[in-house]
Design a protein around this motif. Sequence first.
Motif, short mmCIF file in Angstrom:
data_model
loop_
_atom_site.label_atom_id
_atom_site.label_comp_id
_atom_site.label_asym_id
_atom_site.label_seq_id
_atom_site.Cartn_x
_atom_site.Cartn_y
_atom_site.Cartn_z
N ILE A 170 0.98 -1.35 0.06
CA ILE A 170 0.16 0.07 -0.13
C ILE A 170 0.89 1.46 0.15
CG2 ILE A 170 -1.80 -1.23 1.19
CD1 ILE A 170 -1.21 0.07 3.69
N LEU A 171 2.03 1.07 0.31
CA LEU A 171 2.84 2.38 0.31
C LEU A 171 3.63 2.65 -0.99
CD1 LEU A 171 4.86 1.81 3.68
CD2 LEU A 171 3.27 3.52 3.21
N LYS A 172 3.89 1.31 -1.65
CA LYS A 172 4.85 1.51 -2.88
C LYS A 172 4.24 2.42 -4.06
CE LYS A 172 7.69 -1.28 -5.60
NZ LYS A 172 8.20 -3.04 -5.77
N PRO A 173 2.92 2.60 -4.08
CA PRO A 173 2.37 3.26 -5.25
C PRO A 173 2.42 4.84 -5.13
CG PRO A 173 0.68 1.60 -4.81
CD PRO A 173 1.96 1.71 -3.63
N THR A 177 7.08 10.05 -4.86
CA THR A 177 6.85 11.45 -4.92
C THR A 177 7.22 12.04 -3.49
OG1 THR A 177 4.51 11.05 -4.55
CG2 THR A 177 5.41 11.59 -6.82
N ALA A 178 7.32 11.04 -2.49
CA ALA A 178 7.38 11.48 -1.06
C ALA A 178 8.79 11.90 -0.52
CB ALA A 178 6.94 10.07 -0.25
N ARG A 179 8.81 12.89 0.23
CA ARG A 179 10.01 13.30 1.09
C ARG A 179 10.12 12.47 2.32
NH1 ARG A 179 14.22 14.60 -0.53
NH2 ARG A 179 13.18 16.21 -1.80
N LEU A 180 8.98 12.29 3.04
CA LEU A 180 9.26 11.58 4.47
C LEU A 180 8.18 10.45 4.49
CD1 LEU A 180 10.52 11.74 7.35
CD2 LEU A 180 8.66 13.45 7.77
N LEU A 181 8.65 9.54 5.05
CA LEU A 181 7.62 8.38 5.50
C LEU A 181 7.88 8.38 7.14
CD1 LEU A 181 5.80 5.80 5.14
CD2 LEU A 181 7.89 4.53 4.95
N LEU A 207 15.34 1.93 0.56
CA LEU A 207 16.53 1.72 -0.19
C LEU A 207 16.61 1.82 -1.63
CD1 LEU A 207 18.36 -0.84 2.06
CD2 LEU A 207 18.71 1.63 2.25
N ASP A 208 15.91 0.99 -2.27
CA ASP A 208 15.75 0.99 -3.64
C ASP A 208 15.29 2.36 -4.29
OD1 ASP A 208 16.32 -1.69 -3.95
OD2 ASP A 208 14.36 -2.29 -3.91
N GLU A 209 14.32 3.23 -3.41
CA GLU A 209 13.91 4.52 -4.12
C GLU A 209 15.10 5.36 -3.94
OE1 GLU A 209 11.78 7.65 -5.38
OE2 GLU A 209 11.36 5.24 -5.78
N ASN A 210 15.83 5.36 -2.81
CA ASN A 210 17.04 6.22 -2.67
C ASN A 210 18.13 6.00 -3.37
OD1 ASN A 210 16.68 8.26 -0.53
ND2 ASN A 210 16.01 6.59 0.66
N LYS A 211 18.44 4.66 -3.90
CA LYS A 211 19.21 4.47 -4.98
C LYS A 211 18.87 5.00 -6.29
CE LYS A 211 21.07 0.25 -3.19
NZ LYS A 211 21.15 -1.33 -3.31
N ARG A 212 17.58 4.98 -6.54
CA ARG A 212 17.07 5.71 -7.76
C ARG A 212 17.21 7.05 -7.76
NH1 ARG A 212 12.59 8.23 -9.86
NH2 ARG A 212 11.79 8.28 -7.71
N ARG A 213 16.89 7.74 -6.76
CA ARG A 213 16.99 9.04 -6.47
C ARG A 213 18.38 9.89 -6.57
NH1 ARG A 213 12.51 11.41 -2.32
NH2 ARG A 213 10.72 10.01 -3.09
N GLY A 214 19.25 9.16 -5.80
CA GLY A 214 20.68 9.55 -5.75
C GLY A 214 20.70 10.42 -4.44
N PRO A 215 21.82 10.90 -3.88
CA PRO A 215 22.32 11.40 -2.80
C PRO A 215 21.54 12.89 -2.33
CG PRO A 215 24.25 11.60 -3.92
CD PRO A 215 23.15 10.86 -4.59
N LYS A 216 21.35 13.66 -3.46
CA LYS A 216 20.62 14.99 -3.50
C LYS A 216 19.23 15.14 -3.12
CE LYS A 216 24.69 17.27 -5.56
NZ LYS A 216 25.10 18.33 -6.39
N GLU A 246 22.52 0.14 6.01
CA GLU A 246 22.57 1.19 5.01
C GLU A 246 21.51 1.94 5.51
OE1 GLU A 246 21.64 -2.25 2.38
OE2 GLU A 246 22.57 -1.94 4.40
N MET A 247 20.47 1.63 6.13
CA MET A 247 19.05 2.77 6.46
C MET A 247 19.64 3.76 7.57
SD MET A 247 16.40 1.96 4.77
CE MET A 247 15.13 2.78 5.85
N ALA A 248 20.84 3.45 8.04
CA ALA A 248 21.29 4.64 9.07
C ALA A 248 21.38 6.13 8.14
CB ALA A 248 22.59 4.33 9.51
#
Length: 432
Positions: A170-173, A177-181, A207-216, A246-248
């Motif tokens: 239910i979160l994945k869709p 577009t989210a900044r914070l969960l 983690l997968d979403e952050n790899k897609r986005r990059g560090p910025k 790595e979630m740290a």
Amino acid sequence: METINTESYFSKDLMLSDMATGLAGSEILKIAADLRALSAQGKTICNLTVGDFSPTEFPIPKYLENSIIKHLQAGHTNYPPSDGVIELRKAVQGFYADWLGLQYPEKGILIAGGARPLIYSMYRAVVNPGDIVLYPTPSWNNNHYCYMLGAKGLAIPCKPENAFLPTVDILKPHIKTARLLSLNSPLNPTGTAFTRETLASICEMILDENKRRGPKDPLYIMYDQIYWMLTFGTTKHFHPIEIFPEMARYTLFIDGISKAFASTGVRVGWGLGPSAVIEKMSSILGHVGAWAPRAEQMATAELLNAKEEIIKYHATMKVGIQERLNVLHQGLIQLKNQNLPVHAMDPMGAIYLTAQFDFIGKKNPMGGQFETNEQVRQYLLNEAGLGIVPFQAFGHQGHTGWFRLSVGAVSSASIQTMFPRLKLAIEKIGQN
């Protein structure tokens, strides 16, 4: 000296900010006013509304109380550092290393006057106006924090078959577009807790979403674990970093003494996370002065360093909470077994039980039929002297009879003596 009545100068049409004008007050405080009115009339009330502790039922640790007095007498009454006294930051550092296997640098630890200022400053530090914040419902206060910051809160309704906790499906869709969960486990208001498997799948998605986005352009997770020491039965507490270290990079912990040590009024909380975020949170709180008093900080440091005192305190305190939850749960299940429209989830953690009073659509003995949870709440309060909080107070939509029941301010005897009144009230519904 002449007394001036200032009220005559106040206008009811004073100009207020748009935010203040539209800000809703606490739904739970409104319910508390109903309870006070009935109590003043001499009505016996079993008050399961407050997410707090009665000092009569659950006093703070004597070790903490004595230490606060000692530090007050020693003159620790001046301003503390804005990020917390070093003694407490070091104590939190050791506490998390010893109990949770987490090693944080001191600059990644922030002390404040309870968890609320930390949550607010965390929102302020990572969320811009217009940013999307994902949060499950029911959950505590996320809707109000989003409103105050001008964020776009996206409530994710959770289902009873998942213990009212979010799943990756239910979160994945919405995650791209989210900044914070925002997550909380054990959860206020349900008292339910993540399994390792469910939390792992959510963390893997982050983690997968952050790899897609990059560090910025990071997606952060606020992990409110203020109840983590209060789990019962076979329930275990899990946190993101023990599953994926790595979630740290993306996890912001919210914690404190308010729940695990029945110290809601002592006002000592802490946040942990990436140093860059924690430093900005500290700057925000430094401008509003939301620090915990110095003496209480010094005393909390001593408590966190005294493992045997913590174990000794919980040997009584946790047993008392579990006893009350069990009495409440067993009583509701007995009513269910008598074919009355009641259901309760197994207690897992915190000080809460999730229960359903399935009256919607049934005839109301007071007239008409039950159409809303608020009507159910009022009926149970007036007819059974039972004070409970509907999930609507926690941002959850839909009138399906689900409520939070909190045991921190009542005795087991008070719960037991309530059940005959509750049974009679429910049976009246069946007679219509």
